[in-house]
Structures are given as structure tokens and as C-alpha cells.
Motif scaffolding. Structure first.
Motif, PDB file in Angstrom:
ATOM      1  N   UNK A 209      38.147 -21.366  34.229  1.00 41.91           N
ATOM      2  CA  UNK A 209      38.456 -20.313  33.258  1.00 41.91           C
ATOM      3  C   UNK A 209      37.364 -19.243  33.270  1.00 41.91           C
ATOM      4  N   UNK A 210      36.089 -19.680  33.305  1.00 46.05           N
ATOM      5  CA  UNK A 210      34.991 -18.715  33.334  1.00 46.05           C
ATOM      6  C   UNK A 210      34.967 -17.880  34.604  1.00 46.05           C
ATOM      7  N   UNK A 211      35.446 -18.453  35.709  1.00 47.04           N
ATOM      8  CA  UNK A 211      35.517 -17.713  36.971  1.00 47.04           C
ATOM      9  C   UNK A 211      36.832 -16.966  37.140  1.00 47.04           C
ATOM     10  N   UNK A 212      37.704 -17.062  36.152  1.00 48.67           N
ATOM     11  CA  UNK A 212      39.025 -16.443  36.200  1.00 48.67           C
ATOM     12  C   UNK A 212      39.788 -16.899  37.444  1.00 48.67           C
ATOM     13  N   UNK A 213      39.663 -18.172  37.745  1.00 46.60           N
ATOM     14  CA  UNK A 213      40.299 -18.777  38.909  1.00 46.60           C
ATOM     15  C   UNK A 213      41.664 -19.336  38.487  1.00 46.60           C
ATOM     16  N   UNK A 214      42.666 -18.501  38.538  1.00 46.37           N
ATOM     17  CA  UNK A 214      43.985 -18.881  38.065  1.00 46.37           C
ATOM     18  C   UNK A 214      44.601 -19.967  38.945  1.00 46.37           C
ATOM     19  N   UNK A 215      44.339 -19.923  40.239  1.00 48.30           N
ATOM     20  CA  UNK A 215      44.906 -20.924  41.140  1.00 48.30           C
ATOM     21  C   UNK A 215      44.418 -22.326  40.783  1.00 48.30           C
ATOM     22  N   UNK A 216      43.135 -22.464  40.477  1.00 47.96           N
ATOM     23  CA  UNK A 216      42.607 -23.772  40.093  1.00 47.96           C
ATOM     24  C   UNK A 216      43.155 -24.203  38.746  1.00 47.96           C
ATOM     25  N   UNK A 217      43.297 -23.278  37.817  1.00 50.21           N
ATOM     26  CA  UNK A 217      43.865 -23.607  36.518  1.00 50.21           C
ATOM     27  C   UNK A 217      45.296 -24.122  36.668  1.00 50.21           C
ATOM     28  N   UNK A 218      46.059 -23.544  37.546  1.00 54.37           N
ATOM     29  CA  UNK A 218      47.427 -24.003  37.770  1.00 54.37           C
ATOM     30  C   UNK A 218      47.455 -25.399  38.382  1.00 54.37           C
ATOM     31  N   UNK A 219      46.437 -25.736  39.167  1.00 54.43           N
ATOM     32  CA  UNK A 219      46.382 -27.069  39.768  1.00 54.43           C
ATOM     33  C   UNK A 219      45.970 -28.126  38.761  1.00 54.43           C
ATOM     34  N   UNK A 220      45.157 -27.761  37.779  1.00 55.47           N
ATOM     35  CA  UNK A 220      44.608 -28.719  36.837  1.00 55.47           C
ATOM     36  C   UNK A 220      45.396 -28.832  35.542  1.00 55.47           C
ATOM     37  N   UNK A 221      46.372 -27.965  35.322  1.00 55.58           N
ATOM     38  CA  UNK A 221      47.100 -27.948  34.055  1.00 55.58           C
ATOM     39  C   UNK A 221      48.596 -27.863  34.320  1.00 55.58           C
ATOM     40  N   UNK A 222      49.375 -28.070  33.261  1.00 52.43           N
ATOM     41  CA  UNK A 222      50.817 -27.889  33.355  1.00 52.43           C
ATOM     42  C   UNK A 222      51.144 -26.400  33.457  1.00 52.43           C
ATOM     43  N   UNK A 223      52.305 -26.043  33.953  1.00 49.95           N
ATOM     44  CA  UNK A 223      52.676 -24.625  33.999  1.00 49.95           C
ATOM     45  C   UNK A 223      52.594 -23.947  32.631  1.00 49.95           C
ATOM     46  N   UNK A 224      52.922 -24.681  31.584  1.00 45.90           N
ATOM     47  CA  UNK A 224      52.827 -24.097  30.240  1.00 45.90           C
ATOM     48  C   UNK A 224      51.394 -23.719  29.900  1.00 45.90           C
ATOM     49  N   UNK A 225      50.458 -24.659  30.105  1.00 46.37           N
ATOM     50  CA  UNK A 225      49.058 -24.373  29.776  1.00 46.37           C
ATOM     51  C   UNK A 225      48.480 -23.305  30.701  1.00 46.37           C
ATOM     52  N   UNK A 226      48.860 -23.333  31.974  1.00 45.10           N
ATOM     53  CA  UNK A 226      48.390 -22.294  32.893  1.00 45.10           C
ATOM     54  C   UNK A 226      48.868 -20.920  32.441  1.00 45.10           C
ATOM     55  N   UNK A 227      50.081 -20.859  31.890  1.00 47.16           N
ATOM     56  CA  UNK A 227      50.576 -19.589  31.371  1.00 47.16           C
ATOM     57  C   UNK A 227      49.769 -19.094  30.185  1.00 47.16           C
ATOM     58  N   UNK A 228      49.423 -20.006  29.270  1.00 43.81           N
ATOM     59  CA  UNK A 228      48.608 -19.607  28.129  1.00 43.81           C
ATOM     60  C   UNK A 228      47.235 -19.108  28.578  1.00 43.81           C
ATOM     61  N   UNK A 229      46.603 -19.827  29.517  1.00 46.82           N
ATOM     62  CA  UNK A 229      45.289 -19.417  29.998  1.00 46.82           C
ATOM     63  C   UNK A 229      45.359 -18.057  30.695  1.00 46.82           C
ATOM     64  N   UNK A 230      46.414 -17.843  31.465  1.00 47.62           N
ATOM     65  CA  UNK A 230      46.566 -16.555  32.142  1.00 47.62           C
ATOM     66  C   UNK A 230      46.707 -15.424  31.137  1.00 47.62           C
ATOM     67  N   UNK A 231      47.441 -15.653  30.062  1.00 50.13           N
ATOM     68  CA  UNK A 231      47.559 -14.632  29.017  1.00 50.13           C
ATOM     69  C   UNK A 231      46.199 -14.312  28.415  1.00 50.13           C
ATOM     70  N   UNK A 232      45.385 -15.344  28.160  1.00 53.88           N
ATOM     71  CA  UNK A 232      44.063 -15.115  27.574  1.00 53.88           C
ATOM     72  C   UNK A 232      43.173 -14.319  28.532  1.00 53.88           C
ATOM     73  N   UNK A 233      43.223 -14.654  29.809  1.00 55.55           N
ATOM     74  CA  UNK A 233      42.412 -13.918  30.785  1.00 55.55           C
ATOM     75  C   UNK A 233      42.871 -12.469  30.895  1.00 55.55           C
ATOM     76  N   UNK A 234      44.169 -12.248  30.848  1.00 58.40           N
ATOM     77  CA  UNK A 234      44.670 -10.868  30.889  1.00 58.40           C
ATOM     78  C   UNK A 234      44.252 -10.088  29.646  1.00 58.40           C
ATOM     79  N   UNK A 235      44.237 -10.775  28.489  1.00 59.86           N
ATOM     80  CA  UNK A 235      43.789 -10.105  27.258  1.00 59.86           C
ATOM     81  C   UNK A 235      42.310  -9.750  27.360  1.00 59.86           C
TER      82      UNK A 235
END
Length: 318
Positions: A209-235
Motif C-alpha cells: 500500500x505504501x509503495x502503491x503497488x496495486x498488483x501486489x495488493x490484488x495478489x494478497x487480497x480479495x477483489x473487493x478489498x483490492x478495489x477499496x485499496x485502489x480507491x484510497x490510493x486514487x483519492x
């Protein structure tokens, strides 16, 4: 001249301070999931996790989830959904009866419309037939509005087994009956290597999350959680800030609940961990906000058919 210049400098400084405070207030808590409780926990999504030594107050209710509460979640209003229908027989047919009798009485005068004893008896017979039909209709509609009893000996559509996991606190599912979820739930054991995976994933998610590594977040979380994290990074990007996280270290953790629903296994754990959490201005690198050095959260992990554990929910503690 000096007075005007000093006033101008004070005004500029005050404006800059206010702007900095506004940016900091907008940034808020920055680590992933810190903005509230989000994600899904299967049939337990809208049930409070069992308290543990790490989180004795339990978890806060889910604020964002793709799993919607159903009848098993105690949806208010279902028990009274048939209430308006009860007024149908009492109001509508009573109005018809009143209107019919009134028309019969005032159509040509009470005595003028009878035309003798035969007409009088005929009128009574007609009124009796109308009242009888209305009575049967009211009984018919009221009987249809009453809930049908379950078949004797048949399984309840909401029945499920709720067995506490070994070595951990009880689930608190609420038992069988209309308030339970329509799915069979079984206890599972959580092995030491599973706890190692939880700790490892905690650090990996924070660093990604700190590196804004969306690909790793998608590998470590469900699609739902990856979507929430992506929204936060975009904000964060829209605000012109970036959240940097480092030195994540688990201090204490324990199991709240562990269960299986069909091929999917869930484990909810409370974790207290330390970290370095700062929010920087994306352009200048200036520190906008420094987050708390310690956090206690309740994370839920899930895995399908023996696959790897991934994060499916993060809840803040009460």
C-alpha cells in the motif's frame, strides 16, 4: 509601511497554516483500511467478531461490504410487513356494506321502496346474502395473510451448525432458527503456519500500500478489498499526497473465529502492530501528517480449496 508589511506576513502565515491543517484533516488516517470497517466475512459479514485478549471490545460494524445483510441479519420490518394488509378487509368491505345499505335506504325512501311485506322480506334476504358473502371474503383474505407453518419434521431453511473453534472463543452465531444464515458452517483448526501467513501478509499488504503497488495488493487480497485499496490510493493521488509505511511489526495477535462455508475457509484474527506511517506531499516530499505508531485491527483472511490465505476484511476495534 512596516505595519502593512507585517500584517501581510501574518496573514500569509495564517493562510498557509490553515491550508496545511486542511490538507492534514483531509488526509486523515492513511494506512490501508484505517478509514473504517470494510470487506466481507462470508455469512458473518454483518455479525460482530468474537472479542479476544488483543481486541476485548470486538470489532466495529462493517461499513463497506459487497455482502448485503439478509433475513438472517435481523432485517427490521419483515415481521410487520403484513400489517397494512390487515386493514384491507376491515376498511374496504365495511365501506361497501355502508354504501350499499345507505343506497338501499335512501334510494326511494325506506317505506316507499319496500312495496309491502314481500319487498321487506326480499330486502332482508338480500342484505343477509351480502353480509354473508362479505364475511366469507374477509375470512378468506385474512387466512391468506397468515404465515403458513413449517412442515413437521422438515429442516428449517435457516438451520446451521455453529461450533466454536478449538482453542478459541465461541462464535456467537446466535444458534439455529430464523435469525441464522442459510448455510452450514463448520469449525476449522488454525495451524501455526497459518498464523505465520497472517503475520507475513499483514506486513506485505502495508508495504505494498505504501509503495502503491496495486498488483501486489490484488495478489494478497480479495477483489473487493483490492478495489477499496485502489480507491484510497486514487483519492491520495487526487489530493496530491502519498502514504509511506515502513517497519511493520506484529506485537500481539490471537484468533477470534475460524470456520468453513462449503469450499471456503475463513479466519478472523485480532492484531496489534507497530509501524511508521507518514503522509507526504507528492510534489515536495514534505510531511503532511504522521500516523499513530501503533494500531489494533481485526483482519479476516479467506482461502478457497486449500489455496493461499488472502485478506477479505479489515475492521476497526470498538
Amino acid at each position: 509601511m512596516m505595519t502593512t508589511f507585517s500584517r501581510g506576513r501574518r496573514s500569509a502565515a495564517a493562510f498557509g497554516l490553515a491550508a496545511l491543517m486542511a490538507v492534514a484533516a483531509t488526509a486523515g488516517e492513511a494506512r490501508p483500511g484505517s478509514g473504517g470497517s470494510m470487506g466481507s466475512r462470508g455469512s458473518n459479514t454483518h455479525s460482530a467478531p468474537a472479542p479476544t485478549a488483543t481486541a476485548p471490545g470486538g470489532g466495529a460494524p462493517m461499513q463497506r461490504s459487497m455482502t448485503q445483510p439478509g433475513p438472517q441479519m435481523g432485517n427490521p420490518g419483515l415481521a410487520g410487513a403484513a400489517q397494512p394488509g390487515r386493514r384491507f378487509g376491515g376498511g374496504f368491505f365495511a365501506g361497501l356494506l355502508g354504501a350499499g345499505l345507505l343506497g338501499a335506504l335512501i334510494g326511494g325512501g325506506f317505506f316507499g321502496g319496500l312495496g309491502g311485506i314481500a319487498s321487506f322480506l326480499g330486502l332482508l334476504l338480500q342484505v343477509g346474502l351480502i353480509v354473508g358473502l362479505i364475511f366469507l371474503a374477509v375470512r378468506f383474505f385474512r387466512r391468506r395473510q397468515q404465515p403458513q407453518p413449517a412442515m413437521a419434521g422438515g429442516p428449517s431453511p435457516y438451520a446451521r451448525d455453529a461450533v466454536p473453534p478449538q482453542g478459541g472463543p465461541s462464535f456467537g452465531f446466535g444458534g439455529n432458527g430464523p435469525g441464522a444464515a442459510p448455510v452450514r458452517m463448520e469449525k476449522i483448526s488454525v495451524a501455526p503456519q497459518d498464523f505465520d501467513a497472517f503475520e507475513r501478509t499483514l506486513g506485505q499488504v502495508q508495504l505494498a500500500y505504501g509503495n502503491e503497488d496495486v498488483a501486489t495488493l490484488r495478489r494478497l487480497t480479495t477483489p473487493e478489498m483490492a478495489g477499496y485499496f485502489t480507491e484510497e490510493l486514487q483519492a491520495n493521488a487526487a489530493r496530491g499526497v502519498v502514504n509511506k509505511i515502513a517497519d511493520v511489526k506484529l506485537q500481539q495477535g490471537d484468533l477470534s473465529e475460524a470456520w468453513r462455508e462449503g469450499p471456503t475457509e475463513y479466519a478472523t484474527v485480532a492484531m496489534r502492530y507497530t509501524l511508521r506511517d507518514v503522509t507526504l506531499d507528492r510534489a515536495s516530499g514534505r510531511v503532511v501528517e504522521t500516523g499513530a505508531p501503533e494500531a489494533t485491527e481485526i483482519w479476516t483472511f479467506r482461502r478457497d480449496r486449500g489455496g493461499p490465505w488472502v485478506v477479505s476484511a479489515i475492521q476497526q476495534t470498538r
